[in-house]
Scaffold this active site. Sequence first.
Site: not given
Length: 203
Positions: A8, A12, A76, A160
Site C-alpha cells: 500500500t 496511515h 482489501d 469513505g
Amino acid sequence: MKKIVFATNNRHKIEEVRALLKKADKKLAEEYEILSLEDIGCTTDIPETGASFTENAFQKAEYVKVHYNLDCFADDSGLEVRALGMEPGVRSARYADSVGHSHDSEANMDKLLLNMQNVKDRQAQFRTVIVLLKDGKKEEFEGVCRGEITTERSGKDGFGYDPIFRPEGYTVSFAEMTMEEKNGISHRGKAVRKLVDYLTQNV
Ligand code: IMP
C-alpha cells in the site's frame, strides 16, 4: 532485521501496523521493517480485479512477491449491506462509478442512501481481509465490524462510508468517533491485530 512489504502507499495504514506491532511486542517490532510500495520503488498501480476481498489482497501481495521477491502482505476492505445482497463489497471504492464519479465518497454515500430508501433492514458490515505471503507460506486474516446503515450522514471524521455507518452497540457513526475508538472496534483494526499476533509468534 526482516523486511516485510505492506502493499500500500497509504501512510496511515503503514503507521497503524507499525504502531500495533510495537504495542504488541516492542522488542519483536524491532525485528521487522515494514516497507511501503514507495519504499521499494514500486510505482505500479497494482491491479485489483478479483471477485472477493481475498482475491484482491492476494493479487496485490503476489505482485510484490513475484516482482520484488520480498515477503509481503496486502489488505482489501469494503462495506457489505445485507438488503443489497452484500453490495457494494469489492466495489465499495467505486460504487458510484456508473454516474461518472470514481472513488468519490460523497457520490458513493448518495448512491447507497438512495438504494436504501424505504429499506427497513439496515444491517451491514465492514470486512477486511489481509493476505500475508511470508517464508513460502500464505496466511489470511479477517476482521468484521457489524452495524447498520443510517438514514443520513452524521460526523465529520474518518473517510469513505464512515458518516453513514453506525457500529453495533453504539449510538454514533464511525465518523463521530476518535481514530483510537474506531481502530479498537473496526474491521481493519481486528484484522491488523490478528496479523500482528501472527508476526510476533512467527518471526
Ligand atoms: P480499502 O480496501 O481499505 O482501500 O477500502 C476500499 C473501500 O471500502 C474504501 O475506498 C471505502 O469506500 C470503503 N471502506 C473500507 N474501510 C472503510 C472504513 O473504515 N470506513 C469507511 N469506508 C471504508
